[in-house]
Write an enzyme that holds these catalytic residues in place. Structure first.
Site, short mmCIF file in Angstrom:
data_model
loop_
_atom_site.label_atom_id
_atom_site.label_comp_id
_atom_site.label_asym_id
_atom_site.label_seq_id
_atom_site.Cartn_x
_atom_site.Cartn_y
_atom_site.Cartn_z
N CYS A 1 6.46 -0.25 7.21
CA CYS A 1 6.04 0.90 6.41
C CYS A 1 7.22 1.39 5.58
O CYS A 1 8.33 1.48 6.10
CB CYS A 1 5.57 2.00 7.36
SG CYS A 1 5.00 3.49 6.52
N LEU A 2 6.97 1.73 4.32
CA LEU A 2 8.04 2.21 3.45
C LEU A 2 8.60 3.55 3.94
O LEU A 2 9.72 3.91 3.60
CB LEU A 2 7.54 2.36 2.00
CG LEU A 2 7.12 1.05 1.30
CD1 LEU A 2 6.57 1.36 -0.09
CD2 LEU A 2 8.28 0.07 1.22
N GLN B 1 3.23 9.90 1.56
CA GLN B 1 4.50 9.18 1.50
C GLN B 1 5.32 9.56 0.26
O GLN B 1 6.51 9.29 0.20
CB GLN B 1 4.25 7.66 1.49
CG GLN B 1 3.71 7.14 2.80
CD GLN B 1 3.57 5.64 2.76
OE1 GLN B 1 2.57 5.12 2.27
NE2 GLN B 1 4.58 4.93 3.24
N GLY C 1 0.85 -1.18 0.00
CA GLY C 1 0.00 0.00 0.00
C GLY C 1 0.88 1.22 0.00
O GLY C 1 2.07 1.14 0.36
N HIS D 1 -4.02 1.04 7.74
CA HIS D 1 -2.65 1.59 7.78
C HIS D 1 -2.53 2.77 6.83
O HIS D 1 -1.99 3.82 7.20
CB HIS D 1 -1.65 0.47 7.42
CG HIS D 1 -0.22 0.91 7.37
ND1 HIS D 1 0.74 0.46 8.24
CD2 HIS D 1 0.42 1.77 6.53
CE1 HIS D 1 1.91 1.03 7.94
NE2 HIS D 1 1.73 1.83 6.89
N GLU D 2 -3.05 2.61 5.61
CA GLU D 2 -2.95 3.70 4.62
C GLU D 2 -3.82 4.89 5.01
O GLU D 2 -3.42 6.04 4.84
CB GLU D 2 -3.31 3.20 3.21
CG GLU D 2 -2.42 2.09 2.66
CD GLU D 2 -0.93 2.32 2.83
OE1 GLU D 2 -0.49 3.49 2.77
OE2 GLU D 2 -0.20 1.34 3.07
N HIS E 1 -2.15 7.16 7.39
CA HIS E 1 -1.18 8.09 6.78
C HIS E 1 -1.83 9.42 6.42
O HIS E 1 -1.18 10.47 6.50
CB HIS E 1 -0.59 7.48 5.50
CG HIS E 1 0.58 6.57 5.74
ND1 HIS E 1 1.73 7.01 6.34
CD2 HIS E 1 0.77 5.26 5.44
CE1 HIS E 1 2.60 6.00 6.40
NE2 HIS E 1 2.05 4.92 5.88
CO CO Z 1 2.94 3.05 5.73
#
Ligand code: CO
Length: 162
Positions: free
Chosen positions: A94-95, A51, A46, A136-137, A140
């Site tokens: 998480c990226l 991000q 995701g 999770h997304e 953000h």
């Molecule tokens: Co993330």
């Protein structure tokens, strides 16, 4: 060209509350394409617009990841409509917080609403890992990182360069 990933738990772009998308334009469609490419390259499941440096309410999710049914869905102005009382712990990364993992408690069954790239409203029911990815997304877009919620944040040993 791939998009630059925003990283770090004190990165202000990751901490802002993102703004709704009022009118979906060609720029949003191009952004989604680039976000999907970046997510695939970085092997994420995701990615949220903050991000990649954009504080707008837009996410891409890869549902059923790692299965033959896996599929990618761009979601504009995503909302959580209903959340199960049943919560489950699951491992997240998480990226934007590379090299760290932690167990986060999430609802295992949710109802969501979003707009497609064409602007059409959709409602959807998500379970288990798919629900986790969405939540999770969505976090953000509200400036929340999994490290804020995780019970125990661990650094992946393999990534350590010391
Ligand atoms: Co993330």
């Amino acid at each position: 060209m791939n998009l630059q990933l925003q990283t770090g738990t004190s990165n202000q772009i990751l901490r802002n509350i993102s703004k709704p998308v009022k009118k979906i334009t060609k720029e949003h469609q191009e952004l989604v394409q680039k976000m999907i490419e970046t997510m695939e390259l970085e092997k994420g499941v995701g990615l949220a617009a903050p991000q990649v440096g954009k504080n707008i309410r837009l996410i891409v999710c890869k549902f059923e990841p790692g299965t033959e049914h896996e599929w990618i869905l761009p979601m504009i102005n995503p909302e959580l409509l209903k959340c199960s009382d049943t919560k489950v712990y699951g491992e997240e990364g998480c990226l934007s917080v590379p090299g760290f993992w932690g167990k986060v408690e999430r609802a295992d069954h949710i109802f969501v609403r979003f707009q497609s790239l064409e602007g059409t409203f959709h409602t959807m029911e998500l379970w288990d890992f798919n629900a986790r990815i969405f939540l999770h997304e969505l976090d953000h877009l509200n400036g929340i990182l999994f490290t804020d919620l995780a019970k125990d944040v661990k650094e992946a040993v393999a990534k350590r360069k010391k």
